[in-house]
Every structure is written in structure tokens, then in C-alpha cells.
Design a protein around this motif. Sequence first.
Motif, mmCIF file in Angstrom:
data_model
loop_
_atom_site.group_PDB
_atom_site.id
_atom_site.type_symbol
_atom_site.label_atom_id
_atom_site.label_comp_id
_atom_site.label_asym_id
_atom_site.label_seq_id
_atom_site.Cartn_x
_atom_site.Cartn_y
_atom_site.Cartn_z
ATOM 1 N N VAL A 73 -38.336 102.654 51.899
ATOM 2 C CA VAL A 73 -38.338 102.521 53.422
ATOM 3 C C VAL A 73 -37.014 102.253 53.624
ATOM 4 O O VAL A 73 -36.329 102.841 54.786
ATOM 5 C CB VAL A 73 -39.247 101.373 54.002
ATOM 6 C CG1 VAL A 73 -38.929 101.474 55.485
ATOM 7 C CG2 VAL A 73 -40.607 101.711 53.697
ATOM 8 N N THR A 74 -36.372 101.312 53.087
ATOM 9 C CA THR A 74 -34.796 101.006 53.346
ATOM 10 C C THR A 74 -33.892 102.300 53.002
ATOM 11 O O THR A 74 -33.045 102.365 53.715
ATOM 12 C CB THR A 74 -34.459 99.728 52.561
ATOM 13 O OG1 THR A 74 -35.202 98.662 52.725
ATOM 14 C CG2 THR A 74 -33.100 99.396 52.523
ATOM 15 N N ASP A 75 -34.208 102.606 51.756
ATOM 16 C CA ASP A 75 -33.186 103.907 51.459
ATOM 17 C C ASP A 75 -33.276 105.104 52.376
ATOM 18 O O ASP A 75 -32.558 105.860 52.981
ATOM 19 C CB ASP A 75 -33.569 104.385 50.251
ATOM 20 C CG ASP A 75 -32.592 105.566 49.532
ATOM 21 O OD1 ASP A 75 -31.635 105.167 49.527
ATOM 22 O OD2 ASP A 75 -33.120 106.541 49.448
ATOM 23 N N TYR A 76 -34.684 105.457 52.740
ATOM 24 C CA TYR A 76 -34.858 106.324 53.650
ATOM 25 C C TYR A 76 -34.263 105.922 55.217
ATOM 26 O O TYR A 76 -33.593 107.105 55.745
ATOM 27 C CB TYR A 76 -36.336 106.497 53.972
ATOM 28 C CG TYR A 76 -36.847 107.501 54.889
ATOM 29 C CD1 TYR A 76 -37.046 108.992 54.573
ATOM 30 C CD2 TYR A 76 -36.733 107.291 56.387
ATOM 31 C CE1 TYR A 76 -37.153 109.999 55.527
ATOM 32 C CE2 TYR A 76 -37.205 108.418 57.445
ATOM 33 C CZ TYR A 76 -37.335 109.550 56.945
ATOM 34 O OH TYR A 76 -37.673 110.826 57.615
ATOM 35 N N ALA A 77 -34.450 104.808 55.649
ATOM 36 C CA ALA A 77 -33.631 104.491 57.044
ATOM 37 C C ALA A 77 -32.432 104.542 57.020
ATOM 38 O O ALA A 77 -31.804 105.053 57.893
ATOM 39 C CB ALA A 77 -34.256 103.168 57.167
ATOM 40 N N VAL A 78 -31.632 104.050 55.906
ATOM 41 C CA VAL A 78 -30.266 104.036 55.831
ATOM 42 C C VAL A 78 -29.957 105.660 55.628
ATOM 43 O O VAL A 78 -28.873 105.868 56.620
ATOM 44 C CB VAL A 78 -29.819 103.325 54.597
ATOM 45 C CG1 VAL A 78 -28.224 103.646 54.455
ATOM 46 C CG2 VAL A 78 -29.953 101.880 54.625
ATOM 47 N N ARG A 79 -30.497 106.535 55.146
ATOM 48 C CA ARG A 79 -30.080 107.753 54.881
ATOM 49 C C ARG A 79 -30.082 108.433 56.365
ATOM 50 O O ARG A 79 -29.480 109.377 56.764
ATOM 51 C CB ARG A 79 -30.793 108.761 53.942
ATOM 52 C CG ARG A 79 -30.333 108.110 52.621
ATOM 53 C CD ARG A 79 -31.417 108.914 51.431
ATOM 54 N NE ARG A 79 -30.821 108.502 50.292
ATOM 55 C CZ ARG A 79 -29.880 108.779 49.553
ATOM 56 N NH1 ARG A 79 -29.170 109.665 49.853
ATOM 57 N NH2 ARG A 79 -29.700 108.390 48.431
ATOM 58 N N GLN A 80 -31.290 108.327 57.180
ATOM 59 C CA GLN A 80 -31.487 108.506 58.312
ATOM 60 C C GLN A 80 -30.227 108.255 59.192
ATOM 61 O O GLN A 80 -29.875 109.095 60.220
ATOM 62 C CB GLN A 80 -32.981 108.503 59.030
ATOM 63 C CG GLN A 80 -33.937 109.119 58.009
ATOM 64 C CD GLN A 80 -33.802 110.731 58.310
ATOM 65 O OE1 GLN A 80 -33.335 111.297 59.309
ATOM 66 N NE2 GLN A 80 -34.109 111.403 57.186
ATOM 67 N N ILE A 81 -30.109 106.819 59.347
ATOM 68 C CA ILE A 81 -29.209 106.252 60.517
ATOM 69 C C ILE A 81 -27.878 106.820 60.259
ATOM 70 O O ILE A 81 -27.125 107.270 61.102
ATOM 71 C CB ILE A 81 -29.025 104.723 60.220
ATOM 72 C CG1 ILE A 81 -30.404 104.053 60.423
ATOM 73 C CG2 ILE A 81 -27.792 104.294 60.895
ATOM 74 C CD1 ILE A 81 -30.451 102.703 59.891
ATOM 75 N N LEU A 82 -27.243 107.250 58.741
ATOM 76 C CA LEU A 82 -26.313 107.762 58.478
ATOM 77 C C LEU A 82 -26.043 109.153 58.666
ATOM 78 O O LEU A 82 -25.031 109.938 58.283
ATOM 79 C CB LEU A 82 -25.741 107.379 57.327
ATOM 80 C CG LEU A 82 -25.393 105.895 56.941
ATOM 81 C CD1 LEU A 82 -25.337 105.414 55.632
ATOM 82 C CD2 LEU A 82 -24.022 105.564 57.781
#
Length: 249
Positions: A73-82
Motif C-alpha cells: 500500500v505504501t509503495d503504491y501510494a508513493v508512486r501515485q503521489i509522485l
Amino acid sequence: MRILGYNEVREEIKKHIYQKLERLWQEGISGADFFIAGIGSAIEIFGKYEKVMDYEGNIIRADKLLEFVREIVTDYAVRQILHNGIAGELSPLTRFYLLWRWTYQEAKVLFDNARKLAQSTGIDLTREWNKGFIIKDKEFIKVLGLQERDLACLRADTHRQAGLEDSRELIDVLHNVLLLWKEGNREDMKKVLSDSGFGGKDAFYRVAQAISETLQIDSKEKKLLDGFLSGKERLLSEIKEAYKQRMLF
């Protein structure tokens, strides 16, 4: 209910959770609600099995599976935010800062919730607090924003004494640069960008933009970020020219 191997469960969770996260993101779910919904959807998977075991026959506990889910979930969120592209280049502390702003904005958070978020980015919170921007306040964790680090600099008289000037962590460099920009100290700002190596890196400016996008419109940090970024092209040109001059002499 049946027994399943750990690797098989991991693959099933990945396939299921990515589809769920895509839907949540498209629906505009963000912050803590995004994490809760994403993690909750994975529980549906490993809740189907009586036991999950590794290849040596050891039972995998639910907390290990949850840790794996949080990382996804963290990896997905960071990629989307960026907006994708540079997530893999970022240090754990930078990922943590960015994700904290997106999840909790400028609020204090109970230690256990903060610990889980830190763990999902690869940080041991107990080793990082009270050293830089992560502060422990009784049972709460606070992530210092730019305005609070500005006060720390004023109390300490210099950026170095406040723990900013000598750091090569992206977030520390960004805060140092923003404070120098706020002071109108353009030459020192360019020197920090040049010496740190971040001045010519797209990732630095994309992280700054991503943090701005996570913050509320009235945030002082957002306003400084937006002001700094508005002069990005001119700044990049000046840094490039200064580099050429150094090469000549």
C-alpha cells in the motif's frame, strides 16, 4: 479452510490488492482512509486460509502478512503521489515524510500508528525520532514541517546548529533550501543545491511538487514550496551556468 504456502498467498494478495487500490485511488480515497481500506481488503485473502506456511513448514503469523500488505500500500501510494517514475530513487526518510504529509498532514499521531507507517517505508522510528524532523512527544509522534524547523533555526542562530546545513538527506536539503529562499539568500541556496548534488536532479523538484500537492491550500509550507518552484527554470539555468564556470577555472 485450507493451508497455503506463503509465496502463493503473497501473489494472491498482490493481485487482489492492486485492483482494490486502483479503485480506491480512482474514487478519490486518500490518507489514512486509503490505508485502512487497502489493508482491510487484503485481510479478506489470508482470512480464507486456516494456516499460511513458509517452505520450511513454519507458520506465518498474521502480523507478518500485514507488514507485507502495508509495504504494498505504501509503495503504491508513493508512486501515485509522485505520478510514478522516481519512487525507487527516494530514501526511506524521504518516502516517510512525503507519505506522512499525504496521510496525516501536520497532525500529531499516536506512536503505534506512526510506527506502522514508518515500518512500511523501511524506518525504525525509535532510531530516528528527536534527531531530525521526527519528534516524539509523550505518546505522540510529530513530523516537523518547514515553519517549525524555521523556528528551530532561529533559536539555534544557524541552519547548521538546527541540523540542516550538514545533512544530505533530501528532505533536510529541501527545507534548508526553502528557508534560504525565504530569507532571500539566493547565493547560499544555490551553493546548498550544488554541494548536495540535488540542484540538477529532477527527483528533488518532483518531491517538492508532490509535497505541495499533499498540503492544504493555507499551509505555509505549501506557499513556500510553490514560490520556490515558480522560479525552478531560472534556478536550473543559474546552477548549470555556475557549474560551467567552475569547470573552466
